[in-house]
Design a protein around this motif. Structure first.
Motif, PDB file in Angstrom:
ATOM      1  N   PHE A  35       0.035 -36.168   3.061  1.00  0.00           N
ATOM      2  CA  PHE A  35      -0.513 -34.818   2.940  1.00  0.00           C
ATOM      3  C   PHE A  35      -0.555 -34.066   4.270  1.00  0.00           C
ATOM      4  CE2 PHE A  35      -2.792 -37.718  -0.037  1.00  0.00           C
ATOM      5  CZ  PHE A  35      -2.036 -37.387  -1.148  1.00  0.00           C
ATOM      6  N   LEU A  36      -0.159 -34.736   5.353  1.00  0.00           N
ATOM      7  CA  LEU A  36      -0.095 -34.100   6.663  1.00  0.00           C
ATOM      8  C   LEU A  36       1.328 -33.755   7.064  1.00  0.00           C
ATOM      9  CD1 LEU A  36      -2.595 -36.318   8.724  1.00  0.00           C
ATOM     10  CD2 LEU A  36      -3.079 -34.293   7.332  1.00  0.00           C
ATOM     11  N   THR A  37       2.309 -34.133   6.248  1.00  0.00           N
ATOM     12  CA  THR A  37       3.703 -33.955   6.641  1.00  0.00           C
ATOM     13  C   THR A  37       4.136 -32.494   6.543  1.00  0.00           C
ATOM     14  OG1 THR A  37       4.512 -34.346   4.390  1.00  0.00           O
ATOM     15  CG2 THR A  37       4.285 -36.285   5.823  1.00  0.00           C
ATOM     16  N   PRO A  38       5.123 -32.094   7.330  1.00  0.00           N
ATOM     17  CA  PRO A  38       5.666 -30.736   7.184  1.00  0.00           C
ATOM     18  C   PRO A  38       6.307 -30.524   5.818  1.00  0.00           C
ATOM     19  CG  PRO A  38       7.047 -32.043   8.650  1.00  0.00           C
ATOM     20  CD  PRO A  38       5.814 -32.842   8.407  1.00  0.00           C
ATOM     21  N   ASP A  39       6.751 -31.611   5.193  1.00  0.00           N
ATOM     22  CA  ASP A  39       7.377 -31.526   3.877  1.00  0.00           C
ATOM     23  C   ASP A  39       6.347 -31.160   2.812  1.00  0.00           C
ATOM     24  OD1 ASP A  39      10.081 -33.056   4.765  1.00  0.00           O
ATOM     25  OD2 ASP A  39       8.320 -34.061   5.575  1.00  0.00           O
ATOM     26  N   TRP A  40       5.155 -31.779   2.873  1.00  0.00           N
ATOM     27  CA  TRP A  40       4.069 -31.421   1.960  1.00  0.00           C
ATOM     28  C   TRP A  40       3.648 -29.974   2.198  1.00  0.00           C
ATOM     29  CZ3 TRP A  40       1.403 -33.572  -2.103  1.00  0.00           C
ATOM     30  CH2 TRP A  40       0.159 -33.009  -2.423  1.00  0.00           C
ATOM     31  N   TYR A  41       3.574 -29.600   3.455  1.00  0.00           N
ATOM     32  CA  TYR A  41       3.138 -28.249   3.814  1.00  0.00           C
ATOM     33  C   TYR A  41       4.100 -27.200   3.259  1.00  0.00           C
ATOM     34  CZ  TYR A  41       1.125 -24.584   6.780  1.00  0.00           C
ATOM     35  OH  TYR A  41       0.510 -23.437   7.230  1.00  0.00           O
ATOM     36  N   ARG A  42       5.386 -27.385   3.487  1.00  0.00           N
ATOM     37  CA  ARG A  42       6.356 -26.396   3.025  1.00  0.00           C
ATOM     38  C   ARG A  42       6.403 -26.330   1.503  1.00  0.00           C
ATOM     39  NH1 ARG A  42       9.915 -28.561   6.996  1.00  0.00           N
ATOM     40  NH2 ARG A  42      11.271 -29.325   5.327  1.00  0.00           N
ATOM     41  N   ALA A  43       6.279 -27.481   0.843  1.00  0.00           N
ATOM     42  CA  ALA A  43       6.264 -27.488  -0.621  1.00  0.00           C
ATOM     43  C   ALA A  43       5.055 -26.741  -1.149  1.00  0.00           C
ATOM     44  CB  ALA A  43       6.281 -28.924  -1.143  1.00  0.00           C
ATOM     45  N   SER A  44       3.917 -26.890  -0.486  1.00  0.00           N
ATOM     46  CA  SER A  44       2.700 -26.192  -0.910  1.00  0.00           C
ATOM     47  C   SER A  44       2.847 -24.687  -0.728  1.00  0.00           C
ATOM     48  CB  SER A  44       1.494 -26.703  -0.107  1.00  0.00           C
ATOM     49  OG  SER A  44       0.318 -26.025  -0.480  1.00  0.00           O
ATOM     50  N   ILE A  45       3.394 -24.275   0.403  1.00  0.00           N
ATOM     51  CA  ILE A  45       3.586 -22.845   0.668  1.00  0.00           C
ATOM     52  C   ILE A  45       4.524 -22.227  -0.366  1.00  0.00           C
ATOM     53  CG2 ILE A  45       4.563 -21.176   2.288  1.00  0.00           C
ATOM     54  CD1 ILE A  45       1.878 -22.257   3.174  1.00  0.00           C
ATOM     55  N   GLU A  46       5.585 -22.932  -0.675  1.00  0.00           N
ATOM     56  CA  GLU A  46       6.574 -22.393  -1.607  1.00  0.00           C
ATOM     57  C   GLU A  46       6.035 -22.332  -3.032  1.00  0.00           C
ATOM     58  OE1 GLU A  46      11.175 -23.302  -3.022  1.00  0.00           O
ATOM     59  OE2 GLU A  46      10.414 -24.115  -1.129  1.00  0.00           O
ATOM     60  N   ALA A  47       5.141 -23.253  -3.374  1.00  0.00           N
ATOM     61  CA  ALA A  47       4.656 -23.332  -4.755  1.00  0.00           C
ATOM     62  C   ALA A  47       3.443 -22.462  -5.027  1.00  0.00           C
ATOM     63  CB  ALA A  47       4.319 -24.790  -5.093  1.00  0.00           C
ATOM     64  N   ARG A  48       2.741 -22.020  -3.975  1.00  0.00           N
ATOM     65  CA  ARG A  48       1.488 -21.298  -4.176  1.00  0.00           C
ATOM     66  C   ARG A  48       1.467 -20.005  -3.359  1.00  0.00           C
ATOM     67  NH1 ARG A  48      -2.846 -23.616  -6.347  1.00  0.00           N
ATOM     68  NH2 ARG A  48      -4.248 -22.392  -5.073  1.00  0.00           N
TER      69      ARG A  48
END
Length: 374
Positions: A35-48
């Motif tokens: 949950f700290l990865t840049p991959d989780w972050y970018r997926a969250s930004i794109e989805a919400r």
């Protein structure tokens, strides 16, 4: 604080910068936290509908930490929180544990300089022993609002002897029941397990997972992950996690058809159990328990040291866990800001409600939510 230490907002255009992403990912893997990865972050930004508000901490030009925050609004309230906080299980800065205090000391002035951008910072499910939230407030200007009671995160410690040693630590009845169920499923239904390993398999396997997940929760009030944004986030992250070698998407096949599914990740020395799905037809056969045990066995075979059962205090986790840690949600406000008394009151009401029977607890929880959302 280290010499040459400073914090800066990460420009949203830089979220794909290879040097930043590589350093950020390395720190998240060090913390063994997806949950700290840049991959989780970018997926969250794109989805919400969230605005990036990530902060990088540099020492002498080197990226030593990232605070993966986003900004969102609830009416007039501007809130900072971790990206994907409702779907992530625990959070911290992406930095070395020994650096948390120095990083907080560097981030606090930046947050104060950006004080017109937020009224409240919500730090969801931070390990109870971490002191960095209070370190953010140590310099003044940021106030800590009273905390709610801790959340439970059970886990299984795996060590020498692997899965067999773990089973030996369980009760005789537990071992007997687990082995009996698995043998019966293998004999009568041809039970087999398969893990998603290629991008060509991923979409279809995720479709199966969501179908089984919905079936599992259909008569239990529905899944908290049913909203489209949640599913899009987890799909996007699954694709990124597969590419990085983190994804663990297991499908149990019985009578030639998918009958149960397990979605999670392996990052560093940690196996993380996120969500599961199960056909109602096989619920009475204990297939969900058998699949969970299979993933623990696979985790041990991969040499991980911790199988994280993640956030939640469900009965089935108690049967498997060897220990548990606790996480605390912190609320920080600007000192002397008029929202602070209201949020403090809301938290007091929520804590009082925790001690009451369910019939009395629900109205108080609604009151606390109303105050916190105002």
């Amino acid at each position: 604080m280290a010499s040459g230490s400073h914090a800066e907002r990460i420009d949203p255009e830089a979220l794909t910068d290879p040097a930043l992403v590589s350093a950020w990912r390395e720190l998240a893997e060090l913390r063994e936290n997806p949950f700290l990865t840049p991959d989780w972050y970018r997926a969250s930004i794109e989805a919400r509908d969230e605005e990036p508000f990530a902060i990088a901490w540099r020492v002498g030009g080197e990226i030593r930490g990232v605070l993966p925050l986003v900004r969102t609004s609830r009416g007039p309230l501007k809130l900072l929180r971790f990206a994907g906080a409702r779907r992530g299980d625990w959070f911290s800065p992406a930095c070395r544990p020994a650096d948390e205090g120095d990083m907080a000391e560097a981030c606090a002035p930046l947050l104060l300089a950006e004080r017109m951008s937020w009224q409240l910072i919500r730090l969801d499910r931070v390990d109870a022993g971490c002191a960095w939230p209070t370190a953010l407030a140590a310099g003044g200007g940021i106030a800590v609002v009273p905390r709610r009671r801790p959340d439970v995160l059970p886990y299984i410690q795996l060590g020498e002897g692997g899965f067999e040693a773990y089973l030996a630590s369980r009760s005789r009845n537990f071992r007997s029941q687990l082995n009996r169920r698995r043998r019966r499923l293998e004999r009568d239904h041809g039970l087999a397990f398969r893990m998603t390993s290629t991008s060509q398999e991923l979409d279809a396997d995720l479709d199966v997972f969501w179908r089984l997940h919905d079936e599992r929760w259909r008569d239990r009030g529905g899944s908290s992950s049913a909203i489209p944004a949640a599913r899009r986030h987890l799909r996007l992250f699954a694709a990124a996690a597969l590419e990085r070698g983190w994804l663990r998407l297991w499908t149990a096949v019985a009578d030639g058809e998918p009958a149960a599914s397990w979605y999670g990740w392996r990052i560093g020395g940690r196996y993380c159990y996120s969500l599961a799905g199960l056909s109602r037809r096989f619920e009475r056969h204990g297939l969900g328990t058998v699949l969970l045990a299979h993933t623990i066995e696979q985790a041990a075979a991969e040499g991980v040291t911790v199988y994280d059962l993640m956030w939640g205090d469900e009965d089935y986790k108690r049967r498997f866990e060897t220990g548990r840690r606790h996480a605390v949600t912190w609320l920080l406000s600007r000192s002397r800001h008029p929202i602070r008394p209201a949020v403090s009151f809301g938290m007091q009401v929520a804590r009082a409600g925790d001690e009451l029977p369910p019939a009395l607890r629900r109205p108080l929880k609604r009151l606390a939510g109303t105050v916190r959302r105002s």
